[in-house]
Design a protein around this motif. Structure first.
Motif, PDB file in Angstrom:
ATOM      1  N   LYS A   5       0.835  -1.215   0.000  1.00 28.62           N
ATOM      2  CA  LYS A   5       0.000   0.000   0.000  1.00 28.62           C
ATOM      3  C   LYS A   5       0.863   1.256   0.000  1.00 28.62           C
ATOM      4  N   LYS A   6       1.940   1.255   0.786  1.00 24.37           N
ATOM      5  CA  LYS A   6       2.840   2.409   0.807  1.00 24.37           C
ATOM      6  C   LYS A   6       3.495   2.613  -0.554  1.00 24.37           C
ATOM      7  N   LEU A   7       3.925   1.523  -1.189  1.00 22.54           N
ATOM      8  CA  LEU A   7       4.528   1.624  -2.515  1.00 22.54           C
ATOM      9  C   LEU A   7       3.525   2.125  -3.539  1.00 22.54           C
ATOM     10  N   HIS A   8       2.285   1.650  -3.429  1.00 25.22           N
ATOM     11  CA  HIS A   8       1.249   2.091  -4.366  1.00 25.22           C
ATOM     12  C   HIS A   8       1.028   3.602  -4.260  1.00 25.22           C
ATOM     13  N   LEU A   9       0.962   4.116  -3.044  1.00 29.55           N
ATOM     14  CA  LEU A   9       0.769   5.554  -2.867  1.00 29.55           C
ATOM     15  C   LEU A   9       1.961   6.353  -3.385  1.00 29.55           C
ATOM     16  N   GLU A  10       3.168   5.837  -3.151  1.00 27.67           N
ATOM     17  CA  GLU A  10       4.353   6.559  -3.609  1.00 27.67           C
ATOM     18  C   GLU A  10       4.461   6.546  -5.125  1.00 27.67           C
ATOM     19  N   PHE A  11       4.232   5.391  -5.743  1.00 26.05           N
ATOM     20  CA  PHE A  11       4.285   5.315  -7.198  1.00 26.05           C
ATOM     21  C   PHE A  11       3.183   6.159  -7.834  1.00 26.05           C
ATOM     22  N   GLY A  34       1.675  10.858 -11.124  1.00 26.63           N
ATOM     23  CA  GLY A  34       0.745  11.954 -11.352  1.00 26.63           C
ATOM     24  C   GLY A  34      -0.697  11.509 -11.331  1.00 26.63           C
ATOM     25  N   PRO A  35      -1.614  12.472 -11.254  1.00 22.68           N
ATOM     26  CA  PRO A  35      -3.043  12.136 -11.151  1.00 22.68           C
ATOM     27  C   PRO A  35      -3.675  11.685 -12.462  1.00 22.68           C
ATOM     28  N   ASN A  36      -2.983  11.891 -13.592  1.00 24.88           N
ATOM     29  CA  ASN A  36      -3.584  11.560 -14.877  1.00 24.88           C
ATOM     30  C   ASN A  36      -3.456  10.079 -15.235  1.00 24.88           C
ATOM     31  N   LYS A  37      -2.719   9.335 -14.458  1.00 24.32           N
ATOM     32  CA  LYS A  37      -2.554   7.919 -14.746  1.00 24.32           C
ATOM     33  C   LYS A  37      -3.824   7.154 -14.395  1.00 24.32           C
ATOM     34  N   SER A  38      -4.069   6.098 -15.142  1.00 25.70           N
ATOM     35  CA  SER A  38      -5.242   5.275 -14.890  1.00 25.70           C
ATOM     36  C   SER A  38      -5.026   4.419 -13.651  1.00 25.70           C
ATOM     37  N   ASN A  39      -6.127   3.981 -13.049  1.00 30.07           N
ATOM     38  CA  ASN A  39      -6.042   3.143 -11.863  1.00 30.07           C
ATOM     39  C   ASN A  39      -5.413   1.797 -12.200  1.00 30.07           C
ATOM     40  N   GLY A  40      -4.535   1.360 -11.331  1.00 27.78           N
ATOM     41  CA  GLY A  40      -3.867   0.083 -11.556  1.00 27.78           C
ATOM     42  C   GLY A  40      -2.571   0.178 -12.318  1.00 27.78           C
ATOM     43  N   SER A  41      -2.169   1.378 -12.727  1.00 28.20           N
ATOM     44  CA  SER A  41      -0.931   1.510 -13.493  1.00 28.20           C
ATOM     45  C   SER A  41       0.306   1.298 -12.624  1.00 28.20           C
ATOM     46  N   PHE A  96       0.614  -1.194 -10.514  1.00 32.08           N
ATOM     47  CA  PHE A  96       0.748  -2.600 -10.145  1.00 32.08           C
ATOM     48  C   PHE A  96       1.934  -3.268 -10.827  1.00 32.08           C
ATOM     49  N   ILE A  97       2.246  -2.840 -12.052  1.00 34.25           N
ATOM     50  CA  ILE A  97       3.362  -3.462 -12.755  1.00 34.25           C
ATOM     51  C   ILE A  97       4.681  -3.162 -12.045  1.00 34.25           C
ATOM     52  N   PHE A  98       4.816  -1.959 -11.492  1.00 32.21           N
ATOM     53  CA  PHE A  98       6.048  -1.605 -10.788  1.00 32.21           C
ATOM     54  C   PHE A  98       6.110  -2.264  -9.415  1.00 32.21           C
ATOM     55  N   ILE A  99       4.941  -2.437  -8.777  1.00 34.25           N
ATOM     56  CA  ILE A  99       4.910  -3.188  -7.523  1.00 34.25           C
ATOM     57  C   ILE A  99       5.273  -4.650  -7.778  1.00 34.25           C
ATOM     58  N   SER A 100       4.832  -5.204  -8.892  1.00 36.58           N
ATOM     59  CA  SER A 100       5.177  -6.581  -9.235  1.00 36.58           C
ATOM     60  C   SER A 100       6.674  -6.730  -9.501  1.00 36.58           C
ATOM     61  N   ILE A 101       7.251  -5.746 -10.176  1.00 37.77           N
ATOM     62  CA  ILE A 101       8.701  -5.774 -10.426  1.00 37.77           C
ATOM     63  C   ILE A 101       9.466  -5.696  -9.109  1.00 37.77           C
ATOM     64  N   PHE A 102       9.030  -4.817  -8.219  1.00 34.14           N
ATOM     65  CA  PHE A 102       9.658  -4.712  -6.904  1.00 34.14           C
ATOM     66  C   PHE A 102       9.583  -6.040  -6.161  1.00 34.14           C
ATOM     67  N   SER A 103       8.421  -6.674  -6.161  1.00 34.26           N
ATOM     68  CA  SER A 103       8.247  -7.938  -5.448  1.00 34.26           C
ATOM     69  C   SER A 103       9.101  -9.035  -6.057  1.00 34.26           C
ATOM     70  N   PHE A 104       9.144  -9.105  -7.385  1.00 39.13           N
ATOM     71  CA  PHE A 104       9.912 -10.147  -8.064  1.00 39.13           C
ATOM     72  C   PHE A 104      11.410 -10.000  -7.798  1.00 39.13           C
ATOM     73  N   VAL A 105      11.919  -8.796  -7.945  1.00 39.38           N
ATOM     74  CA  VAL A 105      13.346  -8.564  -7.730  1.00 39.38           C
ATOM     75  C   VAL A 105      13.713  -8.761  -6.262  1.00 39.38           C
ATOM     76  N   LEU A 118      13.035   3.993 -10.440  1.00 40.14           N
ATOM     77  CA  LEU A 118      13.566   4.514 -11.708  1.00 40.14           C
ATOM     78  C   LEU A 118      12.680   4.109 -12.881  1.00 40.14           C
ATOM     79  N   SER A 119      12.143   2.905 -12.846  1.00 40.36           N
ATOM     80  CA  SER A 119      11.220   2.497 -13.910  1.00 40.36           C
ATOM     81  C   SER A 119       9.968   3.363 -13.903  1.00 40.36           C
ATOM     82  N   THR A 120       9.495   3.715 -12.707  1.00 38.31           N
ATOM     83  CA  THR A 120       8.330   4.595 -12.607  1.00 38.31           C
ATOM     84  C   THR A 120       8.630   5.980 -13.171  1.00 38.31           C
TER      85      THR A 120
END
Length: 225
Positions: free
Chosen positions: A52-58, A63-70, A72-81, A216-218
């Motif tokens: 949840k903290k990572l989601h809020l930071e990412f 920015g506010p113009n991103k769609s919801n769920g955008s 998740f891919i960076f959270i998945s990369i963080f978890s995998f690595v 950095l990916s974000t």
């Protein structure tokens, strides 16, 4: 059979005559059902809090113009690595993130997707991004070349940063542990304390490198919009 800790960096080695090295990357799949059918424990409560903290930071970075769920891919990369970095801290387990095969595959695929999306949908923005605001006219061709080169090497720098940091700590621990046979008892105790401190440092490096590659990916994805 693996004969020493250096063999964990060699993907051609095998365990019990079975090439199971790359399967260590898939061990995280075994823990996914565990979070759905068991009563949530402290481990998963802490993990959900981190997510949840990572989601809020990412979300703030994108920015506010991103769609919801955008995010998740960076959270998945963080978890995998993060999972593979921690898995490599165990003895005789293949450290997949210490190879460019894994790290470059992640960063290059992300970078290519960002570039394709940016140049197809926001080509004017991509051209404008090559020349920083306030650049003199005489320096514009040089700035375009510099910005292009810095953009092209981004996946390589991300992959090499992750790979080098994973290899460096492992090799240092291995070199120190190989000297233990020729030491007396007092120096062995000091060596064990040093190894514990290095293991703690490597745990912190595993978290930091996972966070860095996700952040950095974000930021790179945010530049194409």
């Amino acid at each position: 059979m693996m004969t020493n800790l250096f063999s964990i960096f060699d993907p051609s080695t095998n365990l019990l005559n079975m090439p199971l090295n790359w399967l260590s990357t898939l061990l995280g799949i075994m823990f996914i059902p565990y979070s759905f059918w068991l009563i949530p424990n402290r481990h998963f409560m802490i993990w959900n809090l981190i997510i949840k903290k990572l989601h809020l930071e990412f979300k703030n970075l994108m920015g506010p113009n991103k769609s919801n769920g955008s995010t998740f891919i960076f959270i998945s990369i963080f978890s995998f690595v993060l999972f593979n970095n921690f898995l490599g801290l165990f003895p005789y387990i293949f450290t997949s993130t210490s190879h460019l095969t894994i790290s470059l595959s992640i960063t290059l695929s992300l970078w290519l997707s960002f570039m394709f999306y940016g140049w197809i949908n926001n080509s004017n923005h991509m051209f404008i991004h090559m020349i920083p605001q306030g650049t003199p006219s005489i320096l514009m061709p040089f700035m375009v070349i510099i910005e292009t080169i810095s953009n092209i090497i981004r996946p390589g720098t991300l992959a090499i940063r992750l790979t080098a940091n994973m290899i460096a700590g492992h090799l240092l621990m291995t070199l120190l542990s190989s000297t233990g046979n020729s030491m007396n008892m007092y120096f062995v105790m000091i060596l064990i304390i040093m190894q514990i401190l290095l293991l703690t440092l490597e745990s912190a490096v595993a978290v930091i490198q996972s966070y860095v590659i996700a952040i950095l990916s974000t930021l790179y994805s945010n530049e194409v919009n």
